[in-house]
Scaffold this active site. Structure first.
Site, PDB file in Angstrom:
ATOM      1  N   TRP A 122       0.799  -1.224   0.000  1.00  0.00           N
ATOM      2  CA  TRP A 122       0.000   0.000   0.000  1.00  0.00           C
ATOM      3  C   TRP A 122       0.835   1.278   0.000  1.00  0.00           C
ATOM      4  O   TRP A 122       0.292   2.366  -0.114  1.00  0.00           O
ATOM      5  CB  TRP A 122      -0.891   0.025   1.253  1.00  0.00           C
ATOM      6  CG  TRP A 122      -0.131  -0.431   2.479  1.00  0.00           C
ATOM      7  CD1 TRP A 122      -0.110  -1.702   2.997  1.00  0.00           C
ATOM      8  CD2 TRP A 122       0.752   0.345   3.297  1.00  0.00           C
ATOM      9  NE1 TRP A 122       0.741  -1.769   4.081  1.00  0.00           N
ATOM     10  CE2 TRP A 122       1.281  -0.522   4.297  1.00  0.00           C
ATOM     11  CE3 TRP A 122       1.159   1.678   3.304  1.00  0.00           C
ATOM     12  CZ2 TRP A 122       2.176  -0.087   5.271  1.00  0.00           C
ATOM     13  CZ3 TRP A 122       2.057   2.104   4.273  1.00  0.00           C
ATOM     14  CH2 TRP A 122       2.549   1.220   5.238  1.00  0.00           C
ATOM     15  N   SER A 157       6.345  -7.678   2.375  1.00  0.00           N
ATOM     16  CA  SER A 157       7.295  -8.003   3.437  1.00  0.00           C
ATOM     17  C   SER A 157       8.017  -9.324   3.145  1.00  0.00           C
ATOM     18  O   SER A 157       7.502 -10.189   2.426  1.00  0.00           O
ATOM     19  CB  SER A 157       6.551  -8.109   4.767  1.00  0.00           C
ATOM     20  OG  SER A 157       5.558  -9.104   4.664  1.00  0.00           O
ATOM     21  N   TYR A 211       3.705 -21.336  -1.583  1.00  0.00           N
ATOM     22  CA  TYR A 211       2.530 -21.542  -2.444  1.00  0.00           C
ATOM     23  C   TYR A 211       2.971 -22.133  -3.786  1.00  0.00           C
ATOM     24  O   TYR A 211       2.325 -23.027  -4.332  1.00  0.00           O
ATOM     25  CB  TYR A 211       1.793 -20.224  -2.725  1.00  0.00           C
ATOM     26  CG  TYR A 211       1.253 -19.481  -1.517  1.00  0.00           C
ATOM     27  CD1 TYR A 211       0.848 -20.140  -0.365  1.00  0.00           C
ATOM     28  CD2 TYR A 211       1.121 -18.086  -1.554  1.00  0.00           C
ATOM     29  CE1 TYR A 211       0.345 -19.432   0.731  1.00  0.00           C
ATOM     30  CE2 TYR A 211       0.615 -17.378  -0.475  1.00  0.00           C
ATOM     31  CZ  TYR A 211       0.239 -18.048   0.660  1.00  0.00           C
ATOM     32  OH  TYR A 211      -0.254 -17.349   1.726  1.00  0.00           O
ATOM     33  N   GLU A 253      10.041  -8.767  -4.355  1.00  0.00           N
ATOM     34  CA  GLU A 253      10.640  -7.474  -3.976  1.00  0.00           C
ATOM     35  C   GLU A 253      10.209  -7.211  -2.547  1.00  0.00           C
ATOM     36  O   GLU A 253       9.041  -6.950  -2.281  1.00  0.00           O
ATOM     37  CB  GLU A 253      10.163  -6.386  -4.935  1.00  0.00           C
ATOM     38  CG  GLU A 253      10.688  -6.660  -6.340  1.00  0.00           C
ATOM     39  CD  GLU A 253      10.127  -5.717  -7.360  1.00  0.00           C
ATOM     40  OE1 GLU A 253      10.067  -4.525  -7.059  1.00  0.00           O
ATOM     41  OE2 GLU A 253       9.736  -6.187  -8.432  1.00  0.00           O
ATOM     42  N   CYS A 268      10.321   0.832   1.476  1.00  0.00           N
ATOM     43  CA  CYS A 268      11.172  -0.361   1.565  1.00  0.00           C
ATOM     44  C   CYS A 268      12.647   0.041   1.602  1.00  0.00           C
ATOM     45  O   CYS A 268      13.460  -0.582   2.258  1.00  0.00           O
ATOM     46  CB  CYS A 268      10.905  -1.269   0.380  1.00  0.00           C
ATOM     47  SG  CYS A 268      11.012  -0.397  -1.193  1.00  0.00           S
TER      48      CYS A 268
END
Ligand code: NAD
Length: 496
Positions: free
Chosen positions: A166, A244, A254, A266, A301
């Protein structure tokens, strides 16, 4: 953003009609009456009810993308035609930049000046850049024996699942969607539950720009349900994730538990920012250090969250950073004078407060900030915060905080600086201030980071890749290199 006042943004916000549907196969689906509330961190008020995608919606979106990729026109179009649609998306984003910037500001708290002046130009430029690149790519025909012809062609990788955070909701979505579309892929975008509204606008705008149905689908919902369903889906070929490090690990699982889809990550960071005593302009270095950690509320980040300063200049640099932190205007993100808005939500604010508490408990010295502010607004505001006397074993120095909290560490020589800088599980970015060219090159080589900025921070343009090493992931956004994530190499060998 010429002369738009706080009052005018407030008026526009009141007249904005925000809806929270999915965008699947070229049309909105779901929405009013079902789903979850999306809350603005500026005042804690509900902005809209957002459709909550479960497995059925993810299945529908992936099926639409699969059809668009397997039998639709998009991957078969001439690259120049695809490029034209991407450039049209850029034009429409530009035309609707006020509404988009406002939506971003309301959703996640970014100051309107930054949403309008940084985020929107970035996403517009992303679509334009990949649109212009689409027909400039060439394949290879290596020299072989004279009785053979070898072709190495780049083919679109298929259906791409893009899961994004976000903090730069449109830019980070654009960094995945634009190169994937330029390559000829079809995409299912899952935005963060904090920023579904701007992503939905992007989906609608792409359809309006002429993207065929199913080529870009947007499914909103929570990570553990919608994100997981996309990560496990057997018909997704590439999963491009930004978020994260902890959730990045889930996506690798997955893929292992489903179809071994390609996963590009990333992830988080704990970036060092080294200031050497020969820095050409210490004030500028200090100003950049303060801007770097407080820009976007520290929700970056690549935020330079560990300031590594040579002991001989530490007092001067730290004084300057603290002065700047205290002078920063924290407030309503819709006020053009605001420099720092609220954190994205109550749960995140509590997490960041937890890091502040851990810093104090571990013995670091709190120089400024550390407390909630503007509490009566109902929003999630935190004072810009600076700690010094941080040692490399403290949680402040090791864990990603993703908030406006700076940790200052000191060093005595270059080797120690490099050792401290690399003493992290992350490797996204690093900054270095020096006037010596040889030092700049040597230190840059020694730093394990995807980007090293020298005598600046957060600079760059679309021509250079951005991504990490170590546990900051392996994906590369921006530049022609991003196409590697969304294409496969095929060899055709013809015996003549
Ligand atoms: P997050 O990892 O919590 O969420 C990112 C996305 O993953 C969201 O869409 C979320 O809904 C989804 N998700 C969450 N849990 C999931 C699960 N169990 N299964 C599937 N999907 C799941 O991250 P965030 O709080 O949205 O963003 C902050 C993080 O993003 C920070 O760590 C930051 O460093 C990182 N980030 C990295 C970059 C980069 O380019 N490297 C850029 C921006 C942010």
């Amino acid at each position: 953003m010429p002369d738009v006042t706080h009052e005018e943004w407030l008026r526009r916000a009141r007249s904005l009609r925000l809806t929270g549907a999915h965008h699947i196969d070229g049309a909105d689906e779901g929405g009013a009456g079902v789903g979850f509330d999306t809350v603005s961190p500026r005042d804690g008020r509900v902005l809209a009810q957002v459709a909550d995608g479960g497995t059925a919606e993810v299945d529908a979106a992936v099926a639409a993308a699969r059809r668009a990729f397997d039998t639709g026109p998009w991957p078969r179009l001439a690259p120049a035609e695809r490029g034209r649609v991407l450039v049209r998306i850029a034009e429409l984003l530009q035309e609707r930049r006020d509404e988009l910037a406002l939506t971003v500001s309301l959703e996640m708290g970014k100051p309107i000046t930054d949403a309008h002046g940084i985020e929107l130009p970035a996403v517009v430029n992303t679509f334009r850049w990949y649109g212009q690149l689409a027909d400039k790519l060439t394949d290879e025909s290596p020299h072989t024996a004279s009785n053979a012809l070898a072709l190495v062609t780049r083919e679109p990788a298929g259906v791409v699942g893009a899961v994004v955070p976000w903090n730069f909701p449109l830019t980070l979505a654009g960094w995945k969607v634009a190169p994937a579309l330029a390559a000829g892929c079809a995409v299912v975008l899952k935005p963060s539950e904090h920023s579904p509204l701007s992503a939905l606008l992007l989906g609608r705008i792409a359809t309006e720009a002429g993207l065929p149905p199913g080529v870009l689908n947007v499914v909103s919902g929570t990570g553990p349900v919608t994100g997981q369903a996309l990560g496990l889906h057997p018909d997704v070929d590439v999963l491009a994730f930004t978020g994260s490090t902890c959730v990045g690990r889930h996506f690798l699982r997955y893929a292992a538990d489903s179809n071994l889809k390609r996963v590009r990550l990333e992830l988080g960071g704990k970036s060092p920012h080294i200031i050497l005593p020969d820095t050409p302009d210490l004030e500028r270095a200090a100003a950049t250090a303060a801007w770097g950690i407080f820009f976007n509320q520290g929700e970056m980040c690549s935020a330079p969250s560990r300031l590594l300063v040579h002991s001989s200049i530490a007092d001067r640099v730290v004084d300057s950073v603290v002065r700047r932190a205290r002078a920063l205007r924290t407030g309503d993100p819709l006020d053009p004078a605001t420099e720092m808005g609220p954190l994205v939500g109550e749960a995140h604010l509590r997490r960041v407060e937890g890091h502040v508490g851990a810093g104090i408990a571990d013995g670091a010295r709190l120089l400024t900030g550390g407390s909630r502010t503007l509490v009566d607004t109902g929003g999630c505001y935190l004072e810009p915060t600076v700690f010094d006397q941080v040692n490399p074993r403290m949680r402040l120095a090791r864990e990603e905080i993703f908030g406006p909290v700076l940790s200052v560490l000191t060093f005595h020589d270059l080797d120690e600086a490099v050792r401290l800088a690399n003493d992290t599980e992350y490797g996204l970015a690093a900054g270095l201030w020096t006037s010596d060219l040889t030092t700049a090159h040597r230190v840059s080589r020694a730093l394990r980071a995807g980007t090293v900025w020298v005598n600046c921070y957060e600079e760059g343009d679309m021509s250079v890749p951005f991504g990490g090493v170590k546990q900051s992931g392996d994906g590369r956004a921006k530049s022609a290199h991003a196409l590697d994530d969304y294409t496969e190499l095929k060899t055709t060998w013809i015996q003549l």
